[in-house]
Design a protein around this motif. Structure first.
Motif, PDB file in Angstrom:
ATOM      1  N   VAL A 260       3.248   5.716 -11.125  1.00 19.92           N
ATOM      2  CA  VAL A 260       2.410   4.552 -10.786  1.00 19.92           C
ATOM      3  C   VAL A 260       1.431   4.263 -11.928  1.00 19.92           C
ATOM      4  CG1 VAL A 260       0.628   3.664  -9.225  1.00 19.92           C
ATOM      5  CG2 VAL A 260       2.627   4.858  -8.297  1.00 19.92           C
TER       6      VAL A 260
ATOM      7  N   ALA B 267       4.026  -7.044  -4.190  1.00 21.46           N
ATOM      8  CA  ALA B 267       3.273  -6.551  -5.360  1.00 21.46           C
ATOM      9  C   ALA B 267       3.756  -7.255  -6.637  1.00 21.46           C
ATOM     10  CB  ALA B 267       3.449  -5.039  -5.485  1.00 21.46           C
TER      11      ALA B 267
ATOM     12  N   LEU C 227      -4.051  -3.120  -7.558  1.00 25.14           N
ATOM     13  CA  LEU C 227      -2.583  -3.077  -7.619  1.00 25.14           C
ATOM     14  C   LEU C 227      -2.088  -1.636  -7.685  1.00 25.14           C
ATOM     15  CD1 LEU C 227      -0.174  -5.088  -7.874  1.00 25.14           C
ATOM     16  CD2 LEU C 227      -0.288  -4.660 -10.343  1.00 25.14           C
ATOM     17  N   ASP C 228      -2.756  -0.862  -8.528  1.00 28.45           N
ATOM     18  CA  ASP C 228      -2.397   0.559  -8.683  1.00 28.45           C
ATOM     19  C   ASP C 228      -2.451   1.249  -7.331  1.00 28.45           C
ATOM     20  OD1 ASP C 228      -3.376   3.519  -9.044  1.00 28.45           O
ATOM     21  OD2 ASP C 228      -2.410   2.998 -10.941  1.00 28.45           O
TER      22      ASP C 228
ATOM     23  N   CYS D  32      -4.689  -5.605   0.358  1.00 31.86           N
ATOM     24  CA  CYS D  32      -4.816  -5.670  -1.116  1.00 31.86           C
ATOM     25  C   CYS D  32      -4.216  -6.962  -1.692  1.00 31.86           C
ATOM     26  CB  CYS D  32      -4.094  -4.512  -1.789  1.00 31.86           C
ATOM     27  SG  CYS D  32      -3.979  -3.006  -0.855  1.00 31.86           S
ATOM     28  N   ILE D  33      -3.020  -7.311  -1.241  1.00 26.00           N
ATOM     29  CA  ILE D  33      -2.333  -8.457  -1.834  1.00 26.00           C
ATOM     30  C   ILE D  33      -3.147  -9.742  -1.651  1.00 26.00           C
ATOM     31  CG2 ILE D  33      -0.243  -9.877  -1.739  1.00 26.00           C
ATOM     32  CD1 ILE D  33       0.237  -7.114  -2.974  1.00 26.00           C
TER      33      ILE D  33
ATOM     34  N   CYS E  54       0.579   2.129  -0.351  1.00 26.85           N
ATOM     35  CA  CYS E  54       1.430   1.371   0.569  1.00 26.85           C
ATOM     36  C   CYS E  54       2.924   1.613   0.269  1.00 26.85           C
ATOM     37  CB  CYS E  54       1.099  -0.117   0.501  1.00 26.85           C
ATOM     38  SG  CYS E  54      -0.661  -0.461   0.784  1.00 26.85           S
ATOM     39  N   VAL E  55       3.308   1.513  -1.042  1.00 27.11           N
ATOM     40  CA  VAL E  55       4.732   1.687  -1.365  1.00 27.11           C
ATOM     41  C   VAL E  55       5.148   3.130  -1.076  1.00 27.11           C
ATOM     42  CG1 VAL E  55       6.455   1.729  -3.231  1.00 27.11           C
ATOM     43  CG2 VAL E  55       4.763  -0.131  -3.120  1.00 27.11           C
ATOM     44  N   ALA E  56       4.350   4.079  -1.550  1.00 24.52           N
ATOM     45  CA  ALA E  56       4.712   5.494  -1.375  1.00 24.52           C
ATOM     46  C   ALA E  56       4.772   5.858   0.109  1.00 24.52           C
ATOM     47  CB  ALA E  56       3.717   6.372  -2.118  1.00 24.52           C
TER      48      ALA E  56
ATOM     49  N   HIS F  36      -2.440  -0.093  -4.384  1.00 28.37           N
ATOM     50  CA  HIS F  36      -1.471  -0.678  -3.432  1.00 28.37           C
ATOM     51  C   HIS F  36      -0.115   0.021  -3.596  1.00 28.37           C
ATOM     52  CE1 HIS F  36       0.552  -3.621  -0.952  1.00 28.37           C
ATOM     53  NE2 HIS F  36       1.387  -3.877  -1.914  1.00 28.37           N
ATOM     54  N   VAL F  37       0.320   0.174  -4.840  1.00 30.80           N
ATOM     55  CA  VAL F  37       1.628   0.818  -5.071  1.00 30.80           C
ATOM     56  C   VAL F  37       1.537   2.300  -4.702  1.00 30.80           C
ATOM     57  CG1 VAL F  37       3.355   1.434  -6.832  1.00 30.80           C
ATOM     58  CG2 VAL F  37       2.269  -0.842  -6.849  1.00 30.80           C
ATOM     59  N   ARG F  38       0.455   2.930  -5.108  1.00 34.80           N
ATOM     60  CA  ARG F  38       0.268   4.372  -4.901  1.00 34.80           C
ATOM     61  C   ARG F  38       0.252   4.726  -3.400  1.00 34.80           C
ATOM     62  NH1 ARG F  38      -1.645   7.654  -8.907  1.00 34.80           N
ATOM     63  NH2 ARG F  38      -2.192   5.840 -10.169  1.00 34.80           N
TER      64      ARG F  38
ATOM     65  N   THR G 222       1.153   0.731 -13.855  1.00 28.11           N
ATOM     66  CA  THR G 222      -0.087  -0.053 -13.939  1.00 28.11           C
ATOM     67  C   THR G 222      -0.458  -0.313 -15.403  1.00 28.11           C
ATOM     68  OG1 THR G 222      -0.821   1.011 -11.876  1.00 28.11           O
ATOM     69  CG2 THR G 222      -2.503  -0.115 -13.186  1.00 28.11           C
TER      70      THR G 222
ATOM     71  N   ALA H 180       8.370   9.377  -4.044  1.00 23.06           N
ATOM     72  CA  ALA H 180       7.658   9.511  -2.753  1.00 23.06           C
ATOM     73  C   ALA H 180       8.575  10.172  -1.730  1.00 23.06           C
ATOM     74  CB  ALA H 180       7.211   8.139  -2.265  1.00 23.06           C
TER      75      ALA H 180
ATOM     76  N   LEU I  44      -5.806  -9.728  -4.199  1.00 26.04           N
ATOM     77  CA  LEU I  44      -5.223 -10.041  -5.514  1.00 26.04           C
ATOM     78  C   LEU I  44      -4.954 -11.535  -5.660  1.00 26.04           C
ATOM     79  CD1 LEU I  44      -2.797  -7.007  -5.893  1.00 26.04           C
ATOM     80  CD2 LEU I  44      -4.664  -7.596  -7.446  1.00 26.04           C
TER      81      LEU I  44
ATOM     82  N   ILE J 115       7.023  -4.668   0.602  1.00 25.79           N
ATOM     83  CA  ILE J 115       5.764  -4.383  -0.097  1.00 25.79           C
ATOM     84  C   ILE J 115       5.927  -4.521  -1.617  1.00 25.79           C
ATOM     85  CG2 ILE J 115       4.100  -2.553  -0.582  1.00 25.79           C
ATOM     86  CD1 ILE J 115       4.469  -1.514   2.203  1.00 25.79           C
ATOM     87  N   VAL J 116       7.064  -4.063  -2.129  1.00 28.57           N
ATOM     88  CA  VAL J 116       7.287  -4.167  -3.580  1.00 28.57           C
ATOM     89  C   VAL J 116       7.408  -5.634  -3.984  1.00 28.57           C
ATOM     90  CG1 VAL J 116       8.868  -3.660  -5.479  1.00 28.57           C
ATOM     91  CG2 VAL J 116       8.326  -1.884  -3.800  1.00 28.57           C
TER      92      VAL J 116
END
Lengths: 94, 94, 94, 94
Positions: free
Chosen positions: C81, B84, B57-58, A35-36, B64-66, B60-62, C85, C69, A39, B80-81
């Motif tokens: 999230v 982002a 982006l949404d 994803c990054i 990868c981060v989680a 990715h956070v939802r 966003t 999470a 982006l 990852i954060v």
């Protein structure tokens, strides 16, 4: 003729390049690219679009506003400047 | 698999539409369209690109981060954060 | 406690500096400073605000999203999230 | 005199309001307000700053560019327009 007509070939070339970058985004998504990285490429395309917009804006003010001022047409100057400011507002907020 | 893989078809469709809009810009320039109208179309393309970016982006956070947080991997969460946030910074400044 | 609480002093210092920059803008206008120099200072204030926002966003994702999470609360992750966003969308378009 | 001098009071009032909003941000951080609410307020301050900038830009083009064009000074028009475009570029990327 619009203020940018002398540079039409340059704008056409830059827009074709942006078109190619957008197709590149399609390939990245199709190939499950991280994803990054997608982006990052989107930001590059946005920057390229913005610099086309700034060029058009510069020539709009340089030609259309200046011509109306030289012609001694304050109402036309007002109209053209108001249009240009609204265009900048859309750019800043897009 | 990236966080967006479930929505690949939707992103592909939106990017093909943006590609068509960029070709539309090329036609506008080729036909000496009034600068402000070209600028308005550029803002529309930028907005469409931004909404694709916000979707990626949404997700990715939802995802990868989680996922990294659930896996109990704070170093991976940090990495990852940070990526982002850097991507958001580029978006804000592009 | 919000994700940024460890860095409250730093955010307070940066926001006081931005407050001072805005007072500086008032002086520039009061002293009939050339428009372009005032615009340059406005861009500097906007950039400083954006970097405060990016810091807060980073810590929001790093703490609030990761905590939800880890707690195994997918509905809470979704909510947080979606909020983040939407905040990014406002930043990009402000 | 700059193009905005007729509206100095209005710009002073708007900048004082923005100063107050920035102090409000300081209070929000001091009171551990939820990150997203602070981010929402930052976007509001950025938008207020941008509209001050757009007003100054409009008057800069309306007065400085038009005056130079009426005076029949193409070099001065070029200089002022280049400055205005660079200011817009900074606004778009701040």
């Amino acid at each position: 003729m619009p203020g940018y007509s002398m540079d039409k070939d340059d704008y056409a070339r830059r827009l074709r390049r942006i078109e190619g970058q957008v197709r590149g985004l399609q390939r990245m998504v199709d190939e499950d690219t991280y994803c990054i990285d997608v982006l990052t490429q989107i930001s590059a395309v946005s920057s390229a679009l913005n610099s086309v917009a700034l060029g058009l804006l510069d020539q709009h003010v340089r030609h259309c506003v200046a011509d109306a001022a030289r012609d001694g047409d304050p109402a036309e100057v007002d109209r053209i400047v108001a249009e240009a400011t609204a265009a900048v507002a859309r750019l800043v907020r897009s």
